[in-house]
Design a protein around this motif. Structure first.
Motif, PDB file in Angstrom:
ATOM      1  N   UNK A   1       0.661  -1.436  -0.093  1.00  0.00           N
ATOM      2  CA  UNK A   1       0.173  -0.133   0.000  1.00  0.00           C
ATOM      3  C   UNK A   1       0.788   1.104   0.059  1.00  0.00           C
ATOM      4  N   UNK A   2       0.254   2.341  -0.425  1.00  0.00           N
ATOM      5  CA  UNK A   2       0.883   3.676  -0.334  1.00  0.00           C
ATOM      6  C   UNK A   2      -0.103   4.698  -0.110  1.00  0.00           C
ATOM      7  N   UNK A   3       0.037   5.149   1.165  1.00  0.00           N
ATOM      8  CA  UNK A   3      -0.965   6.324   1.672  1.00  0.00           C
ATOM      9  C   UNK A   3      -0.202   7.496   1.657  1.00  0.00           C
ATOM     10  N   UNK A   4      -0.883   8.685   0.875  1.00  0.00           N
ATOM     11  CA  UNK A   4      -0.275  10.080   0.634  1.00  0.00           C
ATOM     12  C   UNK A   4      -1.202  10.903   1.321  1.00  0.00           C
ATOM     13  N   UNK A   5      -0.630  12.043   2.139  1.00  0.00           N
ATOM     14  CA  UNK A   5      -1.242  13.037   2.632  1.00  0.00           C
ATOM     15  C   UNK A   5      -0.905  14.113   1.822  1.00  0.00           C
TER      16      UNK A   5
ATOM     17  N   UNK B   1      -4.677  -3.576  -8.584  1.00  0.00           N
ATOM     18  CA  UNK B   1      -4.468  -2.373  -8.352  1.00  0.00           C
ATOM     19  C   UNK B   1      -5.392  -1.457  -8.254  1.00  0.00           C
ATOM     20  N   UNK B   2      -5.552  -0.776  -7.048  1.00  0.00           N
ATOM     21  CA  UNK B   2      -6.842   0.166  -6.567  1.00  0.00           C
ATOM     22  C   UNK B   2      -6.303   1.372  -5.980  1.00  0.00           C
ATOM     23  N   UNK B   3      -6.914   2.434  -6.731  1.00  0.00           N
ATOM     24  CA  UNK B   3      -6.664   3.812  -6.268  1.00  0.00           C
ATOM     25  C   UNK B   3      -7.900   4.500  -5.688  1.00  0.00           C
ATOM     26  N   UNK B   4      -7.868   5.016  -4.610  1.00  0.00           N
ATOM     27  CA  UNK B   4      -8.657   6.004  -4.005  1.00  0.00           C
ATOM     28  C   UNK B   4      -8.426   7.161  -3.484  1.00  0.00           C
ATOM     29  N   UNK B   5      -9.013   8.368  -3.581  1.00  0.00           N
ATOM     30  CA  UNK B   5      -8.719   9.752  -3.298  1.00  0.00           C
ATOM     31  C   UNK B   5      -9.829  10.228  -2.588  1.00  0.00           C
ATOM     32  N   UNK B   6      -9.799  10.540  -1.430  1.00  0.00           N
ATOM     33  CA  UNK B   6     -10.862  11.292  -0.430  1.00  0.00           C
ATOM     34  C   UNK B   6     -10.308  12.417   0.262  1.00  0.00           C
TER      35      UNK B   6
ATOM     36  N   UNK C   1     -13.347  -1.308  -4.418  1.00  0.00           N
ATOM     37  CA  UNK C   1     -13.767   0.008  -3.951  1.00  0.00           C
ATOM     38  C   UNK C   1     -13.947  -0.014  -2.428  1.00  0.00           C
ATOM     39  N   UNK C   2     -14.949  -1.122  -2.097  1.00  0.00           N
ATOM     40  CA  UNK C   2     -15.135  -1.204  -0.655  1.00  0.00           C
ATOM     41  C   UNK C   2     -14.013  -1.456   0.271  1.00  0.00           C
ATOM     42  N   UNK C   3     -13.154  -2.493   0.058  1.00  0.00           N
ATOM     43  CA  UNK C   3     -12.117  -2.929   0.562  1.00  0.00           C
ATOM     44  C   UNK C   3     -10.996  -1.450   0.758  1.00  0.00           C
ATOM     45  N   UNK C   4     -10.914  -0.655  -0.163  1.00  0.00           N
ATOM     46  CA  UNK C   4      -9.940   0.666  -0.290  1.00  0.00           C
ATOM     47  C   UNK C   4     -10.498   1.338   0.556  1.00  0.00           C
ATOM     48  N   UNK C   5     -11.954   1.521   0.696  1.00  0.00           N
ATOM     49  CA  UNK C   5     -12.528   2.786   1.580  1.00  0.00           C
ATOM     50  C   UNK C   5     -12.451   2.321   2.851  1.00  0.00           C
ATOM     51  N   UNK C   6     -12.633   1.097   3.268  1.00  0.00           N
ATOM     52  CA  UNK C   6     -12.511   0.665   4.680  1.00  0.00           C
ATOM     53  C   UNK C   6     -10.992   0.834   5.117  1.00  0.00           C
ATOM     54  N   UNK C   7     -10.279   0.353   4.384  1.00  0.00           N
ATOM     55  CA  UNK C   7      -8.614   0.328   4.568  1.00  0.00           C
ATOM     56  C   UNK C   7      -8.248   1.864   4.747  1.00  0.00           C
ATOM     57  N   UNK C   8      -8.800   2.696   4.019  1.00  0.00           N
ATOM     58  CA  UNK C   8      -8.451   4.182   4.134  1.00  0.00           C
ATOM     59  C   UNK C   8      -9.009   4.735   5.240  1.00  0.00           C
ATOM     60  N   UNK C   9     -10.079   4.556   5.720  1.00  0.00           N
ATOM     61  CA  UNK C   9     -10.788   4.833   6.974  1.00  0.00           C
ATOM     62  C   UNK C   9      -9.881   4.226   8.252  1.00  0.00           C
ATOM     63  N   UNK C  10      -9.508   3.146   8.091  1.00  0.00           N
ATOM     64  CA  UNK C  10      -8.522   2.604   9.104  1.00  0.00           C
ATOM     65  C   UNK C  10      -7.143   3.310   9.289  1.00  0.00           C
ATOM     66  N   UNK C  11      -6.819   3.616   8.070  1.00  0.00           N
ATOM     67  CA  UNK C  11      -5.573   4.478   8.070  1.00  0.00           C
ATOM     68  C   UNK C  11      -5.563   5.829   8.542  1.00  0.00           C
TER      69      UNK C  11
END
Length: 382
Positions: free
Chosen positions: A262-266, A344-349, A368-378
């Protein structure tokens, strides 16, 4: 090593264009991409890649290479060249750092232009101790770095501009292990002509305390007794930081078993978390995972997502057009047979962007559901 004739030709065609007021920035052949970039009308850098690398990747590479040159030599030496041979010798100090950009690094800040970070289990305790230690030794700029990634930093350190915020921890991570260093550095954005001192002190193997300062304090003032008084009580939290180098996330952090990297960017804070360690015993290899995520980041940045939060919206007033800005995309890498190929999935919120590499068994309809859940956890971590 390229023949001198090829290097001369590449430089010559760029100069020919400049004489005609034509800016040659890139070119492609069947199997090679070439990118040129001039800095301050003095230094021209040329990069070639035969790995089908995107122009965005190569352009950012040239920017970070020039930043490394300024970091260790200073802008004055690069823009007011008095002796070419002397400059060549001085630039040797930057070769090791530049080589680390060209290799298969565990870091990704050279591409994302965000600082690589880890998430320590007791971050608030380390942050408080770091701020107190920095005040005690008389500097506002202090950080803890593990394997080139930021563990904690003072507010002033976080306010460092690009590219020094990325280059300083990368430099520390690229240097051979040493108990203490007093290293002269320039700040490409903040102080490109006046050097500062980068003091580093090894607290544990792989974990270093870094101070950015002027003439004071001298390195001799940072004696073992001072370090022991501040950091001995925090030995266990410090030890917990050492394995975070490649892993980035604390042990036991809940991630879905399909996630391989994973790659999480702020994008506002210019910080990122990058790891390919989850399910490390599965295919593909860690090197291949890094390549896939780097390539996918380049794709979504250049084709789908605005490069900065709000940048595209500021240019467009039409609300209907804004609604068309993509916020998610996915790619299947590999064969087209059902149930095969890495996902490979990308999600921007808001200011955060998450890129995931997932196993071939992960159902496409659930990405998308998995990515959304992971982003909220991170989200609480960055």
């Amino acid at each position: 090593m390229l023949p001198f004739s090829v290097i001369g030709s590449l430089n010559g065609v760029h100069m020919f264009g400049q004489n005609l007021d034509v800016q040659l920035s890139s070119a492609r052949t069947k199997d090679t991409t070439v990118v040129w970039k001039s800095f301050h009308d003095s230094i021209t850098l040329i990069v070639l890649s035969s790995e089908n690398t995107s122009e965005l990747r190569l352009e950012r590479l040239l920017h970070v290479v020039f930043g490394a040159m300024v970091l260790l030599v200073g802008l004055e030496e690069l823009t007011n060249i008095r002796n070419v041979e002397r400059l060549k010798k001085e630039l040797r100090a930057s070769y090791h750092l530049i080589d680390s950009f060209l290799g298969n690094s565990d870091l990704i800040g050279d591409l994302t232009q965000c600082v690589d970070c880890v998430v320590p289990p007791e971050g608030s305790v380390l942050q408080e101790a770091l701020s107190g230690f920095a005040e005690a030794v008389g500097t506002a700029f202090a950080s803890l770095v593990v394997s080139g990634r930021m563990v904690a930093a003072t507010e002033s350190w976080w306010r460092l501009g690009t590219p020094e915020a990325i280059l300083l921890p990368w430099l520390v991570g690229s240097l051979p292990p040493q108990a203490a260093r007093d290293y002269p550095v320039y700040l490409p954005h903040g102080s490109p002509t006046v050097p500062h001192r980068l003091l580093t002190l090894t607290l544990l193997p792989g974990l270093e305390l870094c101070l950015l300062c002027g003439p004071h304090p001298p390195l001799s003032q940072l004696d073992p007794q001072l370090l022991e008084r501040w950091w001995q009580p925090l030995l266990d939290p410090l030890r917990a930081c050492v394995p975070l180098g490649p892993r980035a996330l604390p042990a036991g952090f809940p991630l879905h078993t399909d996630i391989l990297g994973l790659l999480l960017l702020h994008l506002e804070l210019k910080r990122c978390i990058f790891t390919v360690e989850p399910s490390g015993d599965k295919e593909p290899s860690l090197e291949q995972r890094r390549y896939l995520l780097r390539s996918f980041y380049t794709l979504v940045t250049s084709m789908h997502f605005p490069p900065e939060p709000g940048q595209q919206e500021e240019k467009v007033d039409d609300v209907a057009h804004q609604a068309q800005v993509p916020r998610a995309c996915y790619l299947v890498s590999g064969t087209e047979e059902p149930g095969t190929g890495w996902r490979l999935m990308a999600l921007q919120l808001g200011p955060r962007c998450l890129l995931l590499l997932l196993s071939a068994q992960s159902p496409i309809h659930g990405l998308r559901s998995l990515a959304t859940h992971t982003l909220h956890a991170l989200t609480p971590l960055l």
